[in-house]
Design a protein around this motif. Structure first.
Motif, PDB file in Angstrom:
ATOM      1  N   VAL A 136      95.213  16.498  64.438  1.00 32.96           N
ATOM      2  CA  VAL A 136      94.853  16.519  65.856  1.00 32.96           C
ATOM      3  C   VAL A 136      94.195  15.186  66.182  1.00 32.96           C
ATOM      4  N   SER A 137      94.717  14.504  67.188  1.00 36.70           N
ATOM      5  CA  SER A 137      94.195  13.186  67.556  1.00 36.70           C
ATOM      6  C   SER A 137      93.494  13.193  68.909  1.00 36.70           C
ATOM      7  N   ALA A 138      93.814  14.176  69.748  1.00 31.79           N
ATOM      8  CA  ALA A 138      93.188  14.234  71.068  1.00 31.79           C
ATOM      9  C   ALA A 138      93.312  15.648  71.626  1.00 31.79           C
ATOM     10  N   ALA A 139      92.437  15.930  72.565  1.00 25.67           N
ATOM     11  CA  ALA A 139      92.498  17.197  73.288  1.00 25.67           C
ATOM     12  C   ALA A 139      92.618  16.879  74.766  1.00 25.67           C
ATOM     13  N   LEU A 140      93.541  17.524  75.436  1.00 24.40           N
ATOM     14  CA  LEU A 140      93.646  17.404  76.884  1.00 24.40           C
ATOM     15  C   LEU A 140      92.796  18.520  77.465  1.00 24.40           C
TER      16      LEU A 140
END
Length: 185
Positions: free
Chosen positions: A84-88
């Motif tokens: 996981v690199s980012a969360a929107l």
């Protein structure tokens, strides 16, 4: 074993895992019998939950550089090279932002996490597909704040004849240094 499972473990014996119930019951009874190698049978926080547990963790994690992003709803997790690199996330006004981090903690109920476990996430960790098959159930609590101390028992009281697996505890007797009168003003 339905009554003790519901009252002591907060689990339904008819659907809970036998190993989980057995371990918890074993620990409880060893603690009740005073076996030193096991934890006490009945454990209660020594202060209100935030004061005793949550706030110290927040301070510790913040001191390690953790940044909490609050009041947001996670809409999607992005995966880069299997992680996981980012969360929107969606903010209070409906605006969406992308939050990047080295580490993510998915601290939501299992039934809510399922919507985040899309194809990219499951490809990165296929075992997470099992989350969709977890059985979840709700538990309800009610707190009464009384003007007079009511230390009925030194620990939890279990109402064995209750069809709802009721328990109660007078927590204030374990909270040294808490000014209850200040909360009544």
């Amino acid at each position: 074993m339905i009554g003790p499972s519901r009252s002591l473990v907060s689990a339904k014996a008819e659907v809970a895992g036998a190993e989980s119930i057995a371990r918890t019951q074993t620990d409880f009874w060893y603690g009740l019998l005073g076996r030193k190698s096991r934890a006490a049978a009945d454990r209660i926080l020594n202060a209100p939950t935030n004061e005793a547990w949550i706030d110290p963790w927040v301070r510790h994690l913040t001191s390690l550089g953790v940044r909490f992003v609050l009041d947001r709803r996670v809409r999607r997790l992005e995966v880069t090279r299997g992680s996981v690199s980012a969360a929107l996330v969606e903010g209070p006004g409906g605006s969406t932002e992308r939050v990047e981090a080295d580490w993510f903690v998915c601290a939501v109920p299992a039934e809510k996490a399922v919507s985040l476990l899309d194809g990219e996430i499951l490809a990165a960790d296929p075992a997470l597909a099992g989350v969709a098959h977890l059985r979840t159930d709700w538990m309800t609590g009610l707190q009464f704040f009384l003007r007079e101390p009511t230390p009925i028992a030194r620990g939890h009281v279990i109402y064995l004849d209750s069809p709802w697996a009721l328990t109660s505890v007078s927590q204030a007797q374990f909270w040294k240094g808490v000014d209850f009168a200040a909360n009544l003003r």
